[in-house]
Design a protein around this motif. Structure first.
Motif, PDB file in Angstrom:
ATOM      1  N   HIS A  97       8.045  10.831  25.242  1.00  0.00           N
ATOM      2  CA  HIS A  97       9.450  11.223  25.104  1.00  0.00           C
ATOM      3  C   HIS A  97      10.236  10.883  26.366  1.00  0.00           C
ATOM      4  O   HIS A  97      11.374  10.402  26.279  1.00  0.00           O
ATOM      5  N   GLU A  98       9.636  11.107  27.519  1.00  0.00           N
ATOM      6  CA  GLU A  98      10.343  10.833  28.770  1.00  0.00           C
ATOM      7  C   GLU A  98      10.590   9.346  28.960  1.00  0.00           C
ATOM      8  O   GLU A  98      11.523   8.953  29.672  1.00  0.00           O
ATOM      9  N   ALA A  99       9.780   8.513  28.311  1.00  0.00           N
ATOM     10  CA  ALA A  99       9.929   7.061  28.450  1.00  0.00           C
ATOM     11  C   ALA A  99      10.990   6.480  27.516  1.00  0.00           C
ATOM     12  O   ALA A  99      11.291   5.287  27.588  1.00  0.00           O
ATOM     13  N   HIS A 100      11.572   7.312  26.644  1.00  0.00           N
ATOM     14  CA  HIS A 100      12.554   6.817  25.683  1.00  0.00           C
ATOM     15  C   HIS A 100      13.852   7.608  25.821  1.00  0.00           C
ATOM     16  O   HIS A 100      13.846   8.838  25.766  1.00  0.00           O
ATOM     17  N   SER A 101      14.932   6.884  25.987  1.00  0.00           N
ATOM     18  CA  SER A 101      16.226   7.555  26.087  1.00  0.00           C
ATOM     19  C   SER A 101      16.775   7.924  24.714  1.00  0.00           C
ATOM     20  O   SER A 101      17.531   8.888  24.582  1.00  0.00           O
ATOM     21  N   GLU A 102      16.391   7.154  23.689  1.00  0.00           N
ATOM     22  CA  GLU A 102      16.859   7.456  22.342  1.00  0.00           C
ATOM     23  C   GLU A 102      15.986   8.545  21.722  1.00  0.00           C
ATOM     24  O   GLU A 102      14.865   8.775  22.163  1.00  0.00           O
ATOM     25  N   PRO A 103      16.485   9.241  20.712  1.00  0.00           N
ATOM     26  CA  PRO A 103      15.662  10.275  20.067  1.00  0.00           C
ATOM     27  C   PRO A 103      14.473   9.648  19.341  1.00  0.00           C
ATOM     28  O   PRO A 103      14.602   8.612  18.686  1.00  0.00           O
ATOM     29  N   ILE A 104      13.311  10.269  19.491  1.00  0.00           N
ATOM     30  CA  ILE A 104      12.127   9.793  18.797  1.00  0.00           C
ATOM     31  C   ILE A 104      11.460  10.953  18.067  1.00  0.00           C
ATOM     32  O   ILE A 104      11.574  12.118  18.473  1.00  0.00           O
ATOM     33  N   ALA A 105      10.788  10.622  16.986  1.00  0.00           N
ATOM     34  CA  ALA A 105       9.930  11.562  16.263  1.00  0.00           C
ATOM     35  C   ALA A 105       8.539  10.950  16.307  1.00  0.00           C
ATOM     36  O   ALA A 105       8.235  10.004  15.586  1.00  0.00           O
ATOM     37  N   LEU A 106       7.723  11.468  17.197  1.00  0.00           N
ATOM     38  CA  LEU A 106       6.458  10.833  17.535  1.00  0.00           C
ATOM     39  C   LEU A 106       5.321  11.351  16.666  1.00  0.00           C
ATOM     40  O   LEU A 106       5.159  12.559  16.476  1.00  0.00           O
ATOM     41  N   CYS A 107       4.508  10.422  16.178  1.00  0.00           N
ATOM     42  CA  CYS A 107       3.302  10.774  15.442  1.00  0.00           C
ATOM     43  C   CYS A 107       2.094  10.572  16.343  1.00  0.00           C
ATOM     44  O   CYS A 107       1.959   9.521  16.984  1.00  0.00           O
ATOM     45  N   GLY A 108       1.220  11.565  16.407  1.00  0.00           N
ATOM     46  CA  GLY A 108      -0.052  11.411  17.081  1.00  0.00           C
ATOM     47  C   GLY A 108      -1.126  11.017  16.091  1.00  0.00           C
ATOM     48  O   GLY A 108      -0.924  11.065  14.873  1.00  0.00           O
ATOM     49  N   TYR A 109      -2.270  10.632  16.623  1.00  0.00           N
ATOM     50  CA  TYR A 109      -3.388  10.165  15.795  1.00  0.00           C
ATOM     51  C   TYR A 109      -4.338  11.327  15.537  1.00  0.00           C
ATOM     52  O   TYR A 109      -4.647  12.099  16.445  1.00  0.00           O
ATOM     53  N   VAL A 110      -4.821  11.439  14.285  1.00  0.00           N
ATOM     54  CA  VAL A 110      -5.689  12.553  13.901  1.00  0.00           C
ATOM     55  C   VAL A 110      -6.957  12.008  13.239  1.00  0.00           C
ATOM     56  O   VAL A 110      -6.910  11.511  12.110  1.00  0.00           O
ATOM     57  N   PHE A 111      -8.051  12.106  13.937  1.00  0.00           N
ATOM     58  CA  PHE A 111      -9.341  11.719  13.363  1.00  0.00           C
ATOM     59  C   PHE A 111      -9.852  12.815  12.423  1.00  0.00           C
ATOM     60  O   PHE A 111      -9.649  14.006  12.662  1.00  0.00           O
ATOM     61  N   GLY A 112     -10.528  12.407  11.360  1.00  0.00           N
ATOM     62  CA  GLY A 112     -11.315  13.337  10.558  1.00  0.00           C
ATOM     63  C   GLY A 112     -10.621  14.016   9.411  1.00  0.00           C
ATOM     64  O   GLY A 112     -11.261  14.764   8.660  1.00  0.00           O
ATOM     65  N   TYR A 113      -9.321  13.777   9.222  1.00  0.00           N
ATOM     66  CA  TYR A 113      -8.587  14.468   8.158  1.00  0.00           C
ATOM     67  C   TYR A 113      -8.747  13.747   6.827  1.00  0.00           C
ATOM     68  O   TYR A 113      -8.727  12.520   6.765  1.00  0.00           O
ATOM     69  N   SER A 114      -8.906  14.511   5.768  1.00  0.00           N
ATOM     70  CA  SER A 114      -8.884  13.958   4.407  1.00  0.00           C
ATOM     71  C   SER A 114      -8.111  14.908   3.515  1.00  0.00           C
ATOM     72  O   SER A 114      -8.069  16.118   3.755  1.00  0.00           O
ATOM     73  N   LEU A 115      -7.484  14.364   2.490  1.00  0.00           N
ATOM     74  CA  LEU A 115      -6.599  15.175   1.655  1.00  0.00           C
ATOM     75  C   LEU A 115      -7.351  16.252   0.892  1.00  0.00           C
ATOM     76  O   LEU A 115      -6.859  17.367   0.715  1.00  0.00           O
ATOM     77  N   ASN A 116      -8.540  15.936   0.418  1.00  0.00           N
ATOM     78  CA  ASN A 116      -9.273  16.868  -0.438  1.00  0.00           C
ATOM     79  C   ASN A 116     -10.588  17.336   0.184  1.00  0.00           C
ATOM     80  O   ASN A 116     -11.482  17.786  -0.517  1.00  0.00           O
ATOM     81  N   ASN A 117     -10.683  17.214   1.512  1.00  0.00           N
ATOM     82  CA  ASN A 117     -11.850  17.714   2.225  1.00  0.00           C
ATOM     83  C   ASN A 117     -13.136  16.983   1.826  1.00  0.00           C
ATOM     84  O   ASN A 117     -14.234  17.512   1.984  1.00  0.00           O
ATOM     85  N   GLU A 118     -12.980  15.770   1.284  1.00  0.00           N
ATOM     86  CA  GLU A 118     -14.137  15.081   0.715  1.00  0.00           C
ATOM     87  C   GLU A 118     -15.110  14.548   1.763  1.00  0.00           C
ATOM     88  O   GLU A 118     -16.259  14.240   1.443  1.00  0.00           O
ATOM     89  N   ASN A 119     -14.677  14.437   2.999  1.00  0.00           N
ATOM     90  CA  ASN A 119     -15.549  13.891   4.045  1.00  0.00           C
ATOM     91  C   ASN A 119     -16.107  14.973   4.966  1.00  0.00           C
ATOM     92  O   ASN A 119     -16.595  14.681   6.058  1.00  0.00           O
ATOM     93  N   ALA A 120     -16.056  16.230   4.532  1.00  0.00           N
ATOM     94  CA  ALA A 120     -16.379  17.354   5.404  1.00  0.00           C
ATOM     95  C   ALA A 120     -17.775  17.254   6.001  1.00  0.00           C
ATOM     96  O   ALA A 120     -17.965  17.454   7.208  1.00  0.00           O
ATOM     97  N   ASP A 121     -18.790  16.964   5.184  1.00  0.00           N
ATOM     98  CA  ASP A 121     -20.166  16.956   5.681  1.00  0.00           C
ATOM     99  C   ASP A 121     -20.352  15.900   6.762  1.00  0.00           C
ATOM    100  O   ASP A 121     -20.993  16.155   7.793  1.00  0.00           O
ATOM    101  N   GLU A 122     -19.792  14.713   6.540  1.00  0.00           N
ATOM    102  CA  GLU A 122     -19.939  13.636   7.517  1.00  0.00           C
ATOM    103  C   GLU A 122     -19.222  13.963   8.822  1.00  0.00           C
ATOM    104  O   GLU A 122     -19.748  13.722   9.921  1.00  0.00           O
ATOM    105  N   VAL A 123     -18.010  14.514   8.710  1.00  0.00           N
ATOM    106  CA  VAL A 123     -17.243  14.854   9.908  1.00  0.00           C
ATOM    107  C   VAL A 123     -17.963  15.933  10.721  1.00  0.00           C
ATOM    108  O   VAL A 123     -18.124  15.810  11.940  1.00  0.00           O
ATOM    109  N   LEU A 124     -18.413  16.967  10.057  1.00  0.00           N
ATOM    110  CA  LEU A 124     -19.068  18.061  10.763  1.00  0.00           C
ATOM    111  C   LEU A 124     -20.367  17.613  11.429  1.00  0.00           C
ATOM    112  O   LEU A 124     -20.729  18.099  12.505  1.00  0.00           O
ATOM    113  N   ALA A 125     -21.057  16.687  10.804  1.00  0.00           N
ATOM    114  CA  ALA A 125     -22.304  16.187  11.385  1.00  0.00           C
ATOM    115  C   ALA A 125     -22.059  15.410  12.674  1.00  0.00           C
ATOM    116  O   ALA A 125     -22.930  15.362  13.561  1.00  0.00           O
TER     117      ALA A 125
END
Length: 287
Positions: free
Chosen positions: A108-136
């Protein structure tokens, strides 16, 4: 105060603790950020869990009565009390890399214009279908190490990765970048957030309230893009409001704005968000 981290939660004390633990370990000076946990009427020990961390960082707790799913209202309660120039959104169960808040702030400090920043999220799935693999593969005692391992080996990428590949990490030129503005790891200037009306608390079931906010931020001139260094990982769990029909929320949004692009959200079955920008271009739609 430079940053306010707003976290809504409901009966998730176990995974909320993981999130708070990761925020205690941030390499940003603790005087530069605050954490606001907003409890949407939990009946578990959420308040006690939060209390354990109050002497470790600037942490405040707010409670609203359980009147059904009110994540939008909970976030608004947090925003209304935020003292930071920038608001960072996280969810219970999201564990931040130790540099996450510093990267949000620096971007944010590097941009003078307004920004809506997205961060990166590992391990998320819409229906929790990858839960066992992620937890392992997940070590809650070494969040940074887990993230670096997953990044190096290409494990459990952000569910939006195909979109980022198609549109680029700077996807601000896409006709509907707001479709990827999800509030499990994102940020925006607090002043702009309040100016556009914050979240629409008419959303009373899971899904869509963050996209709706993203739409208004985009229309207000916020540039949306991804910073992969603002990185976190997601503990698999069932959704709050599980069983709620998010399609109804998107239909509400379509009626609310009633533009050629937002009307696409009223199509059943819903058009895949990851390719909807191609549909918009193909049909030559504009707002």
């Amino acid at each position: 105060m430079k940053l306010s981290v707003v976290i809504p939660t409901y009966n998730r004390s176990d995974i909320l603790q993981l999130t708070l633990e990761s925020l205690v370990r941030q390499d940003l000076d603790h005087d530069d950020y605050e954490v606001l946990v907003v409890d949407d009427g939990s009946s578990d020990d959420t308040a006690d869990v939060v209390k354990k961390y109050m002497d470790q960082m600037n942490l405040r707790y707010f409670f609203q009565e359980d009147e059904g799913y009110r994540a939008a209202g909970a976030r608004n309660l947090g925003i209304s009390h935020a003292e930071g120039e920038i608001t960072v959104f996280m969810d219970a169960g999201v564990m931040a890399h130790s540099s996450l808040l510093r990267v949000h702030l620096a971007t944010h400090e590097a941009h003078s214009e307004p920004i809506a920043l997205c961060g990166y999220v590992f391990g998320y799935s819409l229906n929790n279908e990858n839960a066992d693999e992620v937890l392992a593969d997940l070590d809650v005692n070494d969040v940074d190490g887990t993230i670096e391992k997953w990044r190096e080996k290409g494990l459990h990428p952000d569910i939006r990765e195909d979109f980022f590949i198609r549109e680029g990490d700077d996807f601000s030129a896409a006709p509907a970048p707001w479709l990827m503005y999800w509030t499990f790891n994102s940020s925006v200037r607090t002043e702009q957030l309040r100016r556009v009306g914050m979240f629409d608390d008419a959303f009373r079931a899971w899904g869509g309230e963050d996209v709706d906010l993203g739409y208004r931020l985009h229309r207000d001139g916020a540039r949306m893009f991804l910073n992969r260094d603002a990185v976190s990982l997601h503990w698999p769990h069932a959704r709050d409001g599980e069983g709620a029909d998010a399609v109804a929320n998107y239909q509400y949004m379509a009626r609310k704005y009633d533009t050629p692009i937002t009307r696409l959200l009223d199509i059943v079955p819903t058009i895949n968000f990851f390719v909807i920008n191609d549909v918009i271009r193909g049909r030559k739609l504009t707002h």
